[in-house]
Design a protein around this motif. Structure first.
Motif, PDB file in Angstrom:
ATOM      1  N   THR A  36       0.806  -1.211   0.000  1.00  0.00           N
ATOM      2  CA  THR A  36       0.000   0.000   0.000  1.00  0.00           C
ATOM      3  C   THR A  36       0.843   1.267   0.000  1.00  0.00           C
ATOM      4  O   THR A  36       0.386   2.326   0.339  1.00  0.00           O
ATOM      5  CB  THR A  36      -0.935   0.023   1.217  1.00  0.00           C
ATOM      6  OG1 THR A  36      -0.159  -0.249   2.372  1.00  0.00           O
ATOM      7  CG2 THR A  36      -2.043  -0.974   1.066  1.00  0.00           C
TER       8      THR A  36
ATOM      9  N   TYR B 103      -2.781   2.864  -2.127  1.00  0.00           N
ATOM     10  CA  TYR B 103      -2.701   3.419  -0.779  1.00  0.00           C
ATOM     11  C   TYR B 103      -4.119   3.540  -0.270  1.00  0.00           C
ATOM     12  O   TYR B 103      -4.984   4.125  -0.921  1.00  0.00           O
ATOM     13  CB  TYR B 103      -2.049   4.797  -0.808  1.00  0.00           C
ATOM     14  CG  TYR B 103      -1.944   5.447   0.540  1.00  0.00           C
ATOM     15  CD1 TYR B 103      -0.944   5.053   1.428  1.00  0.00           C
ATOM     16  CD2 TYR B 103      -2.845   6.413   0.950  1.00  0.00           C
ATOM     17  CE1 TYR B 103      -0.852   5.614   2.672  1.00  0.00           C
ATOM     18  CE2 TYR B 103      -2.757   6.992   2.190  1.00  0.00           C
ATOM     19  CZ  TYR B 103      -1.756   6.586   3.056  1.00  0.00           C
ATOM     20  OH  TYR B 103      -1.676   7.144   4.301  1.00  0.00           O
ATOM     21  N   ALA B 104      -4.385   2.972   0.867  1.00  0.00           N
ATOM     22  CA  ALA B 104      -5.751   2.943   1.377  1.00  0.00           C
ATOM     23  C   ALA B 104      -6.080   4.243   2.068  1.00  0.00           C
ATOM     24  O   ALA B 104      -5.405   4.653   2.999  1.00  0.00           O
ATOM     25  CB  ALA B 104      -5.905   1.792   2.340  1.00  0.00           C
ATOM     26  N   ALA B 105      -7.109   4.897   1.595  1.00  0.00           N
ATOM     27  CA  ALA B 105      -7.640   6.018   2.358  1.00  0.00           C
ATOM     28  C   ALA B 105      -8.318   5.452   3.604  1.00  0.00           C
ATOM     29  O   ALA B 105      -8.491   4.238   3.741  1.00  0.00           O
ATOM     30  CB  ALA B 105      -8.636   6.786   1.496  1.00  0.00           C
ATOM     31  N   GLN B 106      -8.674   6.319   4.528  1.00  0.00           N
ATOM     32  CA  GLN B 106      -9.236   5.828   5.777  1.00  0.00           C
ATOM     33  C   GLN B 106     -10.566   5.109   5.545  1.00  0.00           C
ATOM     34  O   GLN B 106     -11.025   4.356   6.364  1.00  0.00           O
ATOM     35  CB  GLN B 106      -9.416   6.988   6.767  1.00  0.00           C
ATOM     36  CG  GLN B 106      -9.536   6.561   8.220  1.00  0.00           C
ATOM     37  CD  GLN B 106      -8.284   5.862   8.734  1.00  0.00           C
ATOM     38  OE1 GLN B 106      -7.212   5.954   8.162  1.00  0.00           O
ATOM     39  NE2 GLN B 106      -8.414   5.135   9.841  1.00  0.00           N
TER      40      GLN B 106
ATOM     41  N   THR C  89      -8.968   8.577  14.839  1.00  0.00           N
ATOM     42  CA  THR C  89      -9.532   8.066  13.586  1.00  0.00           C
ATOM     43  C   THR C  89      -8.467   7.651  12.575  1.00  0.00           C
ATOM     44  O   THR C  89      -8.800   7.087  11.546  1.00  0.00           O
ATOM     45  CB  THR C  89     -10.437   9.119  12.914  1.00  0.00           C
ATOM     46  OG1 THR C  89      -9.619  10.200  12.431  1.00  0.00           O
ATOM     47  CG2 THR C  89     -11.462   9.672  13.889  1.00  0.00           C
ATOM     48  N   GLN C  90      -7.215   7.938  12.865  1.00  0.00           N
ATOM     49  CA  GLN C  90      -6.145   7.656  11.908  1.00  0.00           C
ATOM     50  C   GLN C  90      -5.132   6.684  12.491  1.00  0.00           C
ATOM     51  O   GLN C  90      -4.916   6.653  13.701  1.00  0.00           O
ATOM     52  CB  GLN C  90      -5.407   8.951  11.533  1.00  0.00           C
ATOM     53  CG  GLN C  90      -6.278  10.001  10.872  1.00  0.00           C
ATOM     54  CD  GLN C  90      -6.674   9.615   9.459  1.00  0.00           C
ATOM     55  OE1 GLN C  90      -5.855   9.098   8.695  1.00  0.00           O
ATOM     56  NE2 GLN C  90      -7.927   9.858   9.117  1.00  0.00           N
ATOM     57  N   THR C  91      -4.486   5.928  11.606  1.00  0.00           N
ATOM     58  CA  THR C  91      -3.447   5.017  12.085  1.00  0.00           C
ATOM     59  C   THR C  91      -2.155   5.774  12.378  1.00  0.00           C
ATOM     60  O   THR C  91      -1.906   6.845  11.818  1.00  0.00           O
ATOM     61  CB  THR C  91      -3.129   3.935  11.036  1.00  0.00           C
ATOM     62  OG1 THR C  91      -2.716   4.572   9.833  1.00  0.00           O
ATOM     63  CG2 THR C  91      -4.331   3.052  10.779  1.00  0.00           C
TER      64      THR C  91
ATOM     65  N   ASP D  23      -0.326   1.586   7.561  1.00  0.00           N
ATOM     66  CA  ASP D  23      -1.597   2.212   7.220  1.00  0.00           C
ATOM     67  C   ASP D  23      -2.736   1.229   7.474  1.00  0.00           C
ATOM     68  O   ASP D  23      -2.523   0.099   7.922  1.00  0.00           O
ATOM     69  CB  ASP D  23      -1.590   2.719   5.782  1.00  0.00           C
ATOM     70  CG  ASP D  23      -1.371   1.603   4.779  1.00  0.00           C
ATOM     71  OD1 ASP D  23      -1.442   0.424   5.169  1.00  0.00           O
ATOM     72  OD2 ASP D  23      -1.124   1.904   3.602  1.00  0.00           O
ATOM     73  N   LEU D  24      -3.924   1.680   7.164  1.00  0.00           N
ATOM     74  CA  LEU D  24      -5.096   0.859   7.467  1.00  0.00           C
ATOM     75  C   LEU D  24      -5.039  -0.480   6.745  1.00  0.00           C
ATOM     76  O   LEU D  24      -5.380  -1.524   7.319  1.00  0.00           O
ATOM     77  CB  LEU D  24      -6.367   1.627   7.066  1.00  0.00           C
ATOM     78  CG  LEU D  24      -7.674   0.868   7.247  1.00  0.00           C
ATOM     79  CD1 LEU D  24      -7.906   0.508   8.697  1.00  0.00           C
ATOM     80  CD2 LEU D  24      -8.844   1.682   6.712  1.00  0.00           C
TER      81      LEU D  24
ATOM     82  N   TRP E 192     -12.859   1.057  14.835  1.00  0.00           N
ATOM     83  CA  TRP E 192     -11.653   0.281  14.544  1.00  0.00           C
ATOM     84  C   TRP E 192     -11.972  -1.197  14.415  1.00  0.00           C
ATOM     85  O   TRP E 192     -11.388  -1.903  13.584  1.00  0.00           O
ATOM     86  CB  TRP E 192     -10.584   0.507  15.624  1.00  0.00           C
ATOM     87  CG  TRP E 192      -9.896   1.822  15.456  1.00  0.00           C
ATOM     88  CD1 TRP E 192     -10.011   2.922  16.264  1.00  0.00           C
ATOM     89  CD2 TRP E 192      -9.015   2.202  14.398  1.00  0.00           C
ATOM     90  NE1 TRP E 192      -9.253   3.954  15.768  1.00  0.00           N
ATOM     91  CE2 TRP E 192      -8.633   3.547  14.627  1.00  0.00           C
ATOM     92  CE3 TRP E 192      -8.522   1.551  13.281  1.00  0.00           C
ATOM     93  CZ2 TRP E 192      -7.769   4.228  13.775  1.00  0.00           C
ATOM     94  CZ3 TRP E 192      -7.665   2.233  12.426  1.00  0.00           C
ATOM     95  CH2 TRP E 192      -7.300   3.549  12.682  1.00  0.00           C
TER      96      TRP E 192
END
Lengths: 457, 599
Positions: free
Chosen positions: A340, A377-380, B122-124, B130-131, B282
């Motif tokens: 990613t 790349y994964a967005a949230q 809300t973010q990693t 990353d997610l 999550w």
């Protein structure tokens, strides 16, 4: 046989020239574009491209001043010494600062005799470009080095072979480091170069050109050319050090290669042409040598990175009409172990610029383009982003040197409007207005010229 | 040459490029949520600090200072993905990973490598990945039969604001007082001492009411207003300053955590909702199997009732049940620990009282005559379980009464390593591990125990594991792996009730000094029974007897018991009186199974 004869002749002519003198002249050439634009909302206009090779229409100002000495010797040898200064914005009338950013792009000498030529120095060493993308898709080197070339005319076409080797060492913490060290004499500290990792590149280019004398169905002044091109890249190993705490990081040696090809066809009339480019690069060669890789494999090398691209550039003019085209599709994968990485992506750009030539000196160009980048790349939200931008532009201009897409100078007015999707907006920091605006305007005046430049013949 | 031939050559030249095209990986699709646990007592939990376990991607090694343990070291989720074989070889079935959310990067040259300085829920944390990588981690874990506990913090955020005590609009540190007519004091507006009135603004004329709270914007260290947005408002915080005394209940609940970690006003409904929303999200995104809840004793009980119900209800609706909620109340007070397992609260807590009274006092101090305690202290502590901990499963919880599902720990990231405190007593550590893996509850191994790490207080106890090259050959690694296998083979060791058969106050030269024996069986497992006998004496071979008394078991006279822990065959027989007479070398143990039940 013809080559060796030419070389022998050149060796002999060195003596003859010394005896009989030479004729020569100073030349001045230039390329430049200067644009001043507004975004229609009270700020300056700004490049809004989201791919590596966006459309040229909103490119920032840039200029080159070329000073050249050309000599011809009575024995048949010639030489050329080229110095090119590149000027980068902002210019004084914009920023009010007398300091000007400039770079020495060319500083080399070349000599030739017959079918043979040789050069050394700092040089923009380039092949064919795609004008609308302001890009040299196959060969575009910027190193300090040298090379040679020779031609082999034959009944099945003219073959030119060129080889080059060069070096660059960017002023980057990963390639160069100077640290304070205790002076060996007296007191205090002096600088010591602790990291010095030059990047060396060797290339070989074979161009085979066919004209009407080889293929009867070709236009009278037209032709075909086939280019095979390859590069080898090496980066030396080194050790980067935290000078105060003495932490050391090993930087291993790195390497890469690139192979590519081009097929070009031109009519010989009014700059009409089409060029198809293909290239595949691996490792270090997948990156722009003037850029610094930002992601690596776990051994801190670019091994495993690769790039594949196909590009097409064309121009066609007939009567009052003309159309320019530029486009490419590119797949880039970095060497990082993460699938990613933002440096794993597919991208492309298609630009079409039809033009209407009005009388002999006026033109009206309309441009449409679409560019997109799909990033692994994964967005949230968990989805891979496909950033996309659509642009439309209108460009009326005055062309003192006559009608044609490649006649210069051109002096005109630009209006471009770009629309970017949500994924494209997410490429920008939240404090950047581009992160929040869907539409972008770019309106202003522009001038572009080139003349007598050895880089843009 | 014909033009068609020329076109053919052009196509041939183009083909190599086309052949090199590959698709972008598409494995970042949302995961299906599923319940993977039947009985949490079957699990062997492994606590790992993500930054210290394995470095699988050098590209997120931002500002790593290798070897400086207070700074980031480079571990990440990709590293864990690369080493599931190591975990399964050890016998691990659940991993507890560091908080995943984005943190304030650094403060006073100490980094948030541990993950407890939340800035954006809300973010990693980009240092870890990353997610998509986090999802891949949980996906691969589940494919390997490993569950994943997520560490979450409800008590506080990171150091995201300062108290503008002198009202000059910027964060200050100042020294006041003359040292003669007034004491010299130091104040930092980032982390002022607790004030029962709430942190006060001060002028030369005296106090001026509650100090304004100012959220700062320092992107270089990610000290920016927190998210979700409610946490970027002063109303979301108690603003009483840094805790000075853990004996003051008001400070425990309302004060900032050491390090200027800002205490959330968890009694506010909107704060509670935001925390539930953030952490449930999550699980919905990543499919975690439970939460390890940080600093529970610094949050009021009512919050835990609301939070627990909110999480369980929301996840049940998503098809996720048996979701573990295990709390960390870093306190040796058994009754306090148990209070968080009251009806409607948590499924489990870390058994800190046992950590101190058993693993420290009995095992770590075994070679210190002035500190060591007898094994009767184990029996005494265990005897209070039903009184102090919940005896009925939590509604919508893991289906086990909390007293049967306590999380047992020898080490964790907040305590010095066992080998540090015991002066390198490896035999005692292995014996303690035997108790951990055979006693009632859920064993939780702190990463590095298997590699015999011996660091002192934080951060020395947070070593880099990959420097061991993930060796599986060490004696303690093999000991744990063997215990995990035995625990897996014998359901009594996982789900059986406990009957203490022998304990002793003796720590000297008495015949039974250091002997402790307990039986696991009955209850949820039917007839299977296993007897664990251990000698924690440091110096002598002790026996399960004292004058006139032998160890009584539930096994019938004549039953032959086989020690399944011993690598060499060892058997003992229950005598005609139903007693077991057995001698054990110093710091050793036996796990005895009836011969006809040996697997």
């Amino acid at each position: 046989m013809r080559i060796s004869l030419a070389l022998a002749g050149w060796l002999v002519c060195g003596t003859a020239a010394a005896e009989t003198g030479s004729t020569g002249r100073f030349e001045f050439g230039s390329y430049g574009r200067v644009t001043t634009t507004s975004d229609g909302r009270g700020r300056t206009g700004r490049d809004s491209n989201i791919v590596a090779h966006g459309s040229r229409i909103d490119a920032p100002s840039y200029a080159e001043l070329e000073f050249r000495r050309e000599d011809q010797y009575s024995g048949g040898a010639t030489s050329r010494v080229v110095a090119t200064l590149a000027l980068f914005p902002p210019f004084f009338h914009f920023s009010g600062k007398p300091q000007q950013q400039f770079g020495v792009r060319n500083l080399y000498a070349t000599g030739s005799y017959g079918f043979f030529n040789i050069w050394a120095g700092s040089r923009m060493y380039r092949g064919d470009d795609i004008y609308l993308l302001s890009w040299w898709p196959l060969d575009n080197q910027n190193t300090v080095g040298g090379g040679f070339g020779f031609s082999i005319p034959s009944s099945i076409g003219n073959t030119h072979i060129a080889a080059q080797a060069g070096m660059l060492r960017l002023d980057s913490p990963n390639t160069y480091q100077s640290i304070p060290s205790v002076s060996p004499i007296g007191f205090g500290a002096i600088s010591a170069i602790s990291l010095d990792r030059p990047h060396t590149i060797e290339s070989l280019k074979v161009t085979h050109t066919l004209t009407r004398s080889h293929i009867a169905s070709l236009p009278e002044r037209g032709g075909l050319k086939f280019i095979a091109y390859g590069e080898l890249h090496q980066l030396a190993a080194g050790v980067k050090r935290d000078a105060s705490l003495n932490y050391e990081s090993s930087l291993p040696e790195d390497a890469g290669w690139m192979a590519g090809a081009e097929v070009g066809y031109w009519t010989g009339e009014r700059d009409s042409h089409v060029s198809l480019f293909v290239r595949h690069a691996r490792g270090l060669a997948a990156y722009d040598p003037l850029g610094v890789p930002t992601t690596f494999g776990n051994r801190h090398t670019t091994a495993g990175a690769h790039e594949t691209l196909v590009a097409l550039g064309a121009n066609y003019e007939i009567g009052m009409f003309g159309v320019l085209f530029g486009g490419y599709a590119r797949m880039f994968r970095d060497a990082s172990p993460s699938f990613t990485s933002s440096e794993k992506f597919n991208e492309g750009n298609v630009v079409v610029r039809p033009q209407l030539y009005i009388a002999e000196n006026w033109g009206l160009a309309i441009e449409g383009s679409y560019q997109a980048r799909q990033t692994a790349y994964a967005a949230q939200n968990g989805r891979p982003g496909v950033a996309a931008l659509v642009r439309g532009a209108i460009f009326p201009y005055f062309s003192p040197s006559g009608r044609g897409s490649f006649k210069r100078p051109q002096i005109g007015v630009i209006y471009a409007v770009s629309a970017r999707n949500a994924a494209a907006r997410e490429l920008y920091a939240q404090d950047d207005v581009f992160a929040h605006r869907t539409f972008e305007h770019f309106v202003g005046v522009t001038a572009e010229w080139w003349f007598n430049s050895s880089t843009y013949p | 040459m014909k033009l068609s031939k020329v076109v053919g050559i052009a196509l041939i030249l183009a083909l190599p490029g086309v052949a090199c095209i590959e698709a972008l990986d598409n494995s970042i699709k949302p995961l299906k949520r599923a319940t993977l646990t039947d009985d949490w007592r079957d699990e062997v939990v492994y606590q790992l600090l993500v930054d210290r376990f394995a470095n699988g991607d050098v590209n997120n090694d931002y500002q790593v200072v290798s070897g400086a343990l207070a700074r980031y070291q480079g571990g990440d989720w990709r590293g864990i993905i690369n080493h599931f074989d190591y975990l399964t070889a050890l016998g691990v079935t659940t991993i507890w990973i560091s908080p995943v959310v984005r943190n304030v990067e650094t403060d006073a040259d100490v980094d948030a490598y541990h993950g407890y300085w939340s800035q954006d829920l809300t973010q990693t944390n980009p240092h870890f990945g990353d997610l998509a990588t986090l999802r891949l981690l949980v996906k691969r874990a589940h494919e390997s039969g490993i569950k994943v506990l997520l560490d979450v913090v409800a008590n506080h955020m990171g150091q995201v604001f300062f108290y503008d005590m002198n009202m000059n609009g910027k964060p200050d540190e100042y020294i006041a007082g003359t040292g003669t007519i007034s004491p010299v004091t130091r104040t930092t507006e980032w982390d002022p001492d607790f004030d029962p009135r709430g942190i006060q603004a001060q002028t030369s004329l005296g106090v001026a009411g509650r100090a304004p709270i100012i959220f700062i914007n320092d992107p270089l260290i990610n000290r920016i207003p927190p998210r979700p947005a409610i946490f970027a408002s002063a109303a979301a915080y108690h603003a009483f300053g840094r805790v000075l005394s853990y004996d003051d209940p008001k400070q425990v609940l309302l004060a900032d955590f050491p390090g200027g970690l800002k205490d959330l006003a968890t009694e506010l409904p909107q704060v509670r909702t935001a925390l539930i929303d953030a952490y449930v999200q999550w699980v919905k995104l990543v499919d975690f199997d439970g939460f390890r809840l940080d600093t529970v004793k610094h949050v009021e009980h009512d919050f835990w009732r609301v939070f627990s119900k909110g999480v369980r209800d929301r996840l049940a609706a998503e098809g996720k049940t048996n979701f573990m909620l295990v709390g960390e109340a870093f306190d040796g007070d058994d009754a306090l620990l148990g209070s968080y397992t009251r009806p409607g609260e948590l499924d489990s807590v870390f058994y800190f009282s046992q950590h101190f009274q058993v693993f420290r006092d009995v095992f770590e101090y075994a070679n210190d005559p002035t500190k060591r305690r007898g094994t009767d202290q184990i029996a005494s502590l265990w005897s209070t379980k039903k009184g102090n901990y919940g005896t009925a499963p939590q509604p919508g919880g893991i289906g086990l009464p909390p007293y049967k599902a306590l999380m047992n720990i020898i080490e964790n990231h907040d305590r010095p390593r066992f080998l540090f405190e015991s002066n390198g007593n490896l035999a005692a550590l292995r014996n303690a591990l035997t108790l951990l893996m055979t006693e009632e509850g859920i064993p939780c191994i702190y990463y590095g125990s298997e590699q015999e790490f011996s660091g002192g207080n934080d951060p020395a106890n947070r070593e880099v594991l990959w420097k061991t090259a993930f060796s599986t050959e060490g004696g303690t690694f093999r000991h744990i792996a063997r215990l995990a296998k035995i625990r897996q083979q014998y359901i009594a060791l996982r789900r059986g009730d406990t009957t203490v058969r022998w304990s002793s106050a003796h720590v000297g030269t008495e015949s039974d000094a250091g002997i402790f024996a307990f039986e696991r069986g009955g209850g949820d497992v039917g007839n299977q029974k296993v007897l664990v006998v251990m000698n924690v004496s440091e110096s002598q071979q002790s026996a399960t007897e004292r004058p006139g008394l032998g160890l009584t078991t539930a096994f019938a006279p004549g039953t032959i018991l086989v020690d399944v822990l011993s690598e060499t065959p060892r058997q003992v027989t229950v005598d005609r009186g139903g007693e077991l007479h057995m001698q054990l070398p110093p710091q050793s143990a036996a796990i005895l199974v009836p011969q006809n039940q040996v697997m």
